[in-house]
Each structure stands twice: as C-alpha cells, then as structure tokens.
Design an enzyme around this catalytic site. Structure first.
Site, PDB file in Angstrom:
ATOM      1  N   ASP A 115      39.322  42.797  29.423  1.00  0.00           N
ATOM      2  CA  ASP A 115      38.760  41.902  30.433  1.00  0.00           C
ATOM      3  C   ASP A 115      37.238  41.929  30.384  1.00  0.00           C
ATOM      4  O   ASP A 115      36.623  42.818  29.770  1.00  0.00           O
ATOM      5  CB  ASP A 115      39.269  42.363  31.810  1.00  0.00           C
ATOM      6  CG  ASP A 115      39.322  41.239  32.831  1.00  0.00           C
ATOM      7  OD1 ASP A 115      38.735  40.172  32.590  1.00  0.00           O
ATOM      8  OD2 ASP A 115      39.955  41.455  33.888  1.00  0.00           O
ATOM      9  N   ASP A 131      42.406  32.679  35.689  1.00  0.00           N
ATOM     10  CA  ASP A 131      42.836  33.410  36.881  1.00  0.00           C
ATOM     11  C   ASP A 131      43.551  32.482  37.852  1.00  0.00           C
ATOM     12  O   ASP A 131      44.128  32.931  38.839  1.00  0.00           O
ATOM     13  CB  ASP A 131      41.626  34.041  37.589  1.00  0.00           C
ATOM     14  CG  ASP A 131      41.307  35.415  37.023  1.00  0.00           C
ATOM     15  OD1 ASP A 131      42.115  35.934  36.230  1.00  0.00           O
ATOM     16  OD2 ASP A 131      40.246  35.966  37.367  1.00  0.00           O
TER      17      ASP A 131
HETATM   18  C1  DGJ Z   1      40.233  39.310  36.043  1.00  0.00           C
HETATM   19  C2  DGJ Z   1      41.472  38.985  35.269  1.00  0.00           C
HETATM   20  O1  DGJ Z   1      41.463  37.658  34.844  1.00  0.00           O
HETATM   21  C3  DGJ Z   1      42.672  39.300  36.135  1.00  0.00           C
HETATM   22  O2  DGJ Z   1      43.842  38.904  35.487  1.00  0.00           O
HETATM   23  C4  DGJ Z   1      42.682  40.766  36.465  1.00  0.00           C
HETATM   24  O3  DGJ Z   1      42.857  41.503  35.282  1.00  0.00           O
HETATM   25  C5  DGJ Z   1      41.385  41.155  37.143  1.00  0.00           C
HETATM   26  N1  DGJ Z   1      40.236  40.711  36.403  1.00  0.00           N
HETATM   27  C6  DGJ Z   1      41.310  42.643  37.337  1.00  0.00           C
HETATM   28  O4  DGJ Z   1      40.099  43.051  37.792  1.00  0.00           O
END
Ligand code: DGJ
Length: 731
Positions: free
Chosen positions: A478, A548
C-alpha cells in the site's frame, strides 16, 4: 520489420498491422512521417512541404527560408533553436545556456528488445518477437548523445520507445527536462481521452477537443496518482468503441509524469510523454547516462476496444512477470472493511470459519498487525509484530489460515513512516523533509526518503525478517499519501531535483528485490485504492487494488476507465457491505458480485454478519467465478456499452478461440416507461452456434448483428444480468 533506405534516408518499422516512418531531413534533423495502419510501400509523399513562413526562422547559418524547425514534424525537438513548440528535452550547460539541438548521427538495428536498466519495461521472451531500432542523435556543442529506441513487436500494433542521454564531454550538464517519446502528427482533428480522477474516484473517462495551444495531463504528486493516470489516447471525432482510429500513449512509470499535446499554428499536433519536468533537474556528469522510462504507443483502426485489447495483451504477456503472470488469481477475503484496525485472534478465527466453507481461497490481513498500530497515528516503519493483537502472532494466524486450506496474505506500507515509530525515533532524517521547515502530514504519516539506498535496505531487511519466518502467500503493498518536502538529506544542493525520480527508482528497487527473493508470493499493488495503477507497478506486481471505492455503481465507471489501458487480470475488485461505506448507496448482493466478478474477485466485509440467504449467494458467486475465472482473467475483454453518457453498461469476455463468452449487463436508473434497449455482442465467431445456460441456441452472427432486448428484470435502480454462452456447433 525495420528497414532503412539509404537513398531516401527513410526508416520504416512495420508489421502486419502498423507502419512507423521517419526520415533524416535536411540539417540531419530526424523527421516524423507517419504512424498508423501498415503500408507496404512508401513513395516519399510525406516529405516536409517547404514553404517560407513569417516568424518561423530557419536553420542556424542557413539562408534557406522555406525550411523551418518550427513547422517540421519531428521525432525529437530541441530547445531555443527556432522550434517554438514544447521541447522534448532541455539541457543546461555549465555556462547557463539551455540550447539543446540534437542531430542525426547513426543507427543500428538489434534483434529483440534491450532491457532498460533499473526501470520497468516491456520485454521479449525470444528475440524473434521484436526488433529494435536505435537511432543516435548528437548535440555537438554539448558533446552529448541521445539514443532513441524504437521496438516493434512482430504481431502487435505497438511501438515501445525510450531515450537515453550520454554525456560524452567534460562538462557537467543538467537535464531540466527529458521526454520518453515525441510524435508530431500532421493536421487532423484530434480529440484526447484521459483518465482523471481522485481518491475513491479513479480513472474517469474524459474526452475533449485538442484545441490550439498546449493541453497537459500530469502528476506532480510523486506517484502516477489517482488524479491523472499516465495514459492518453488521441482519437478522431468519429472514433467509437468499435470503429475509427485511436493512438494510445502509455508510460511504464509510477512517478511524476507529464503528457503534453500542442496544436501548433498550422494545426499539427505534437505529443510528448515522460517524466514530469516539474521539480526535475538531473545532474549528468561526464560519462553519465540517463535512461528515461518507456512509453508504449499503440495504434488501432478498430476503435477504442482495438486499442485496449492490444494494451491488455501487451501488459499481461510482455510487461507483467513471474509465477502469477498467467496463474489463476485466488478469491480473497480481506478484513479491512470488516474490522479496520479493530481485530484480534478471535475475530480473525471467525472470519476464517465463515470464509472457508464458502469456497474463498485466501485471507488477507490488512493494516494494523505491526508495531503498536491500533489506528493510523503510529507504527509505519516498524515492521515487527504488534505485541498484543494476535495470540501466537502472525505464525499462528498463518497456520490457522493454511489449516483451512486457504492462503495467507499480509499488508505492508513500505514507503511510509509515522513520527510515533521506533524507526523515526532512531532515524528522523529518513523522512523526506526540507531543513528548517515543517513536515506536511497526510493521513498522519510522513514519506520515507526512498532515494536513499540505506532507507530502502532498512525496510527490505525488516520485511525479510517477517517473510522468512511466516508463511505468506500474498503481499498487498500500500501507499497512502503523496510526496511533500521532496528533499533528501543525502544529496548535495545541485542534485535535489533528482529526488522524486530517485524515489521512484527506490520503490522499483525494493519491489525487484522482494519479488526476486520471494517468487512464490503474489504481490498486489495499492495506493489508497488505485493511486498507482500503472504499467510500471504492473512489471513487479501483476495485480492492483483498483479503488478504495467498493460501491458497485461507482466501480462501473472506475473499472471501465481502468480497462481502457489495463487488463482485467490486473484489476482487483471486492464485494463489500451495503449501504456502501464510501457512498452510502445500497445495492443488491447480486449487483455487487457481478461488478466485482468482472475483475480479480474477492470480498471485503464481515462474513459473520451475512444472513444464510446471503451466504448462499456468496457460495454461488464463488462457484460461478471459479468456473469462469480463466475466461474473466485471461479472455478478451470488450466494452459494449458505457454509461459515462447514458443508463447502461455492458461488457463481455470472450475466449481466445471464441468458444465461450460471458456477457455482463448493468442498468443504472430504473425508468417508469423503460425504453427497449438492445445489446449486440461482439468478438464472437459468426459461424458458431452458441448456447446459453437455459439451453437456447443463437448464431454468433445473430448475437452480434441482431442482438437482443435488455428487458429490465425488475423495477429497481442498479440491476445487473450475466449470461454465459458456449459454442455448441459450427453453423
Ligand atoms: C488503503 C487501501 O486502499 C485499503 O484497502 C486499506 O488497505 C487501507 N489503506 C489500510 O490502511
């Protein structure tokens, strides 16, 4: 595939589908002639039509008034030498002069495709797949060579390009700008398609006229970004999904990028793409070489679907690598939207107990398992296990997951540091920062200075400690904020303009070291959703979290936009709760499943809260996906209808031999007097008789030419329908 005619000084790169023509023009300028549908013979009609034009000067020391760099279609434009359009390169000499003027020197043709050092790139498996033309231009005053590479693949409508600068002199030079590619197109009406967006609204399709002046698409955020993807397509006003010409330009790069179009005063269009010149200044000492990222140019005369199809094959087959390049990607249950940071062993056990009987194949433990991270205020940079959260630690979780016959995935955010972390307390200088100034927080975190090798090494060793001890089958990498205070404590003043590119190289370095050491781990890219969804990351990680935003309706647009340039096997999509946590919209389980199933499928919700009826739906979805996974992940994807304007989306997956197809249809708003809309399928074999799951037979030509009515199934917003067709016999 590549010829050079000595008498006409014309280069011709061609295969069955495309031709790319250039010539060495007067003054040894490298002129662009043509890029488009294949031609077998070129008689010379594209030679620069000479004309004396006011206010467009001539070559230095020449009195020939009808020849000007200002209107010549070029492959590579210099700076401050009479071409007033946007330059491809600007180099600052020791004396402060920024004149840059490259002229043709020589060429060579090599079999296959040379690798780009330390940068992601397309590749060949066998040298017979491609040929590469390397043209050397020289700026004699700067004593600098420029090697322009053009690779043509034998069976794709693709030209891969990059450029390499070599300082052959004794001066220190500074590169203020260098593109990866330039093409100057002759007059024609162009529109440009781009993929702008935002966090949780990535890759929306935008189409606009290319008017006079400069049109620019870019990211200055230190990553390719949610906000503007490093991809554009030039099209004509009549180009549709299925017909007309499209010229795609895509960078294999994950940092600051810039795609520039300039329509000049006689309606010619210059296209440039490369590292963003913003905040860029690279010191090129004597003998130094600077390698640009690669640009992938695609031509289609079969509309946008033709272009996308070429990108899908190219990225999947000759950019992605490793064990999972063609492997079936597992169905995931991720705990993030189910628990966020609030999980413990029993919660995880509950997720596993629910997931395994449903047929889900992998459990991914997301953010919050390390340091003392219970919210987003701490612990990034401390890649050791949280002391209290998981009884028996990660090893035990991994054991429990594998006991259920599932695979185990783990989340990391390697590029980040929290001020509340052991790493920050020990090495505050590891965070990007400008001396004497404040540090900008975003999501309560700072960015590690990945331009420094010791920083990358530190994170690598911490990750190795975990990965050598715990059986991990998947990593979600991430990246949850963009760069600020782009300044490195480790570089001298005259190299601070290198930090953001060096940062990207640091990311690539860590990714390469990890995939090399752990070839059995499936890596998924992620940056707050789809904030670094680009071909650069795809070279290391064959899939990426698309957004997201898991709302099915929002995802229709996000996944459509993403499909313009990226294959479905690279796009992960999960079913989450309804009402959706990002948009508040309520959609049916079926609709959410149909959208998520159109990519690399998974779930991201609390399975324990599902009703028995919903669990039955999950079981069916999982079984359906497993049955058709190969077709979805590796078949040809075709956009049939796109509701960026309108009320319907439809897309299709067709197998290579056309023996099976899956049609997905989505209706957005429910109408009181619904129109009878038609869907016509595409890409089938007209001579095959196909059978649907109810046993009805249709000719392939019938499905494509006559189609069928989309009779709304129910009076509700946001509905979907999936139909599977398999070849029954040949007509
Ligand atoms: C952003 C990601 O896109 C999410 O899926 C998740 O992993 C969060 N970060 C966790 O902090």
């Amino acid at each position: 595939m590549i010829t050079f005619d000595e008498s006409t000084q014309v280069f011709h790169l061609h295969n069955q589908q495309i031709s790319y023509l250039m010539s060495v023009e007067e003054g040894n300028l490298l002129a662009h002639l043509y890029f488009g549908k294949a031609v077998s013979h070129y008689a010379g009609e594209r030679a620069y039509p000479r004309r004396d034009r006011g206010f467009s000067g001539n070559l230095p020391d020449s009195s020939e008034r009808d020849y000007s760099k200002d209107t010549l279609l070029q492959e590579w434009s210099g700076n401050n030498t009479g071409d007033y359009r946007v330059p491809a390169v600007i180099i600052r000499d020791e004396n402060g002069a920024r004149q840059t003027d490259f002229r043709y020197q020589s060429y060579r043709i090599v079999a296959g495709k040379p690798d780009l050092e330390n940068l992601p790139h397309s590749y060949v498996v066998d040298d017979s797949e491609a040929q590469t033309l390397i043209i050397t231009l020289t700026d004699t005053a700067l004593n600098c060579d420029l090697a322009l590479s053009y690779t043509i693949f034998d069976n794709w409508a693709v030209i891969a390009r990059d450029a390499k600068l070599i300082n052959r002199g004794s001066h220190v030079l500074h590169i203020e700008k260098i593109a990866s590619m330039q093409i100057d197109f002759p007059k024609q009406d162009f529109q440009v398609i781009s993929l702008p967006g935002a966090h949780a609204r990535e890759r929306q399709v935008e189409r606009q006229e290319v008017g006079h002046g400069v049109t620019q698409f870019e990211s200055r955020r230190g990553t390719s970004s949610h906000h503007m993807n490093p991809f554009i397509a030039l099209v004509h006003p009549d180009t549709t999904e299925f017909a007309g010409e499209a010229f795609g330009v895509q960078l294999v790069y994950s940092g600051n990028h810039q795609e520039t179009l300039e329509r000049d005063y006689i309606d010619q269009t210059r296209v440039l793409a490369g590292i963003n010149e913003y905040d860029f200044d690279w010191k090129l000492s004597p003998k130094d070489v600077f390698q640009t990222p690669e640009a992938l140019l695609v031509y289609s005369d079969q509309g946008l679907n033709g272009m996308s199809n070429t990108y899908h094959h190219l990225l999947r087959e000759r950019v992605a690598r490793g064990k999972y390049q063609y492997a079936k990607r597992p169905i995931v249950i991720n705990n993030w939207e189910a628990t966020f940071f609030d999980f413990d062993s029993s919660k995880i056990q509950e997720i596993l107990n629910n997931a395994a009987p449903l047929g889900i194949e992998m459990f991914v433990l997301d953010d919050g398992w390390f340091g003392h991270r219970d919210d987003d205020n701490s612990s990034l940079g401390d890649w050791f296990e949280h002391a209290h959260k998981l009884q028996g630690g990660l090893k035990e979780v991994s054991r429990q997951v594998h006991d259920k016959n599932m695979r185990f995935g783990l989340w990391f955010e390697p590029e980040m540091i929290s001020t509340d972390s052991d790493l920050y307390r020990a090495h505050p200088d590891y965070a990007l920062q400008v001396p004497g100034r404040g540090k900008t927080l975003s999501r309560n975190q700072l960015v590690l200075d990945f331009s420094r090798k010791e920083v990358v090494d530190n994170i690598f060793h911490q990750m190795v400690k975990i990965l050598d001890n715990v059986k991990v089958d998947y990593i979600k990498w991430d990246m949850n904020r963009h760069l600020t205070e782009v300044y490195s404590a480790a570089l001298p003043a005259d190299q601070q303009g290198e930090v953001s590119h060096r940062y990207t190289l640091g990311v690539y370095d860590l990714a390469e070291r990890l995939i090399e050491r752990y070839p059995d781990i499936l890596f998924e890219g992620c940056s707050g959703g789809g904030g670094r969804f680009d071909a650069g990351m795809l070279y290391y990680f064959p899939q990426s979290w698309a957004s997201d935003n898991t709302d099915a309706v929002a995802r229709l647009k996000i996944q459509t936009g993403t499909s313009l340039a990226y294959p479905m096997s690279s796009m992960t999509a999960h079913v989450s709760v309804s009402p959706n946590q990002q948009t508040g919209r309520a959609t049916s389980f079926e609709m959410r499943g149909d959208v998520a199933m159109s990519g690399v499928f998974g779930y991201e919700l609390d399975l324990a809260k599902l009703t028995d009826a919903e669990k039955e739906i999950v079981k069916k979805q999982v079984a359906f996906y497993k049955e058709h996974r190969q077709l979805i992940q590796y078949g040809d994807f075709i956009r049939i209808k796109s509701a960026f304007k309108g009320n319907d989306f439809a897309w299709e997956f067709v197998s290579k031999d056309k023996s099976e197809a899956l049609l997905f249809r989505f209706k957005l708003m429910s109408l009181a007097q619904p129109e009878f809309t038609l869907t016509k399928m595409a890409g089938l074999d007209p001579k095959i008789v196909y059978e649907d799951e109810k046993g009805h037979s249709y000719g392939g030509d019938e499905l494509m030419s006559i189609g069928f009515y989309d009779v709304p199934l129910e009076a509700a917003d946001w509905t979907s329908k999936v139909d599977y067709f398999a070849a029954k016999e040949r007509a």
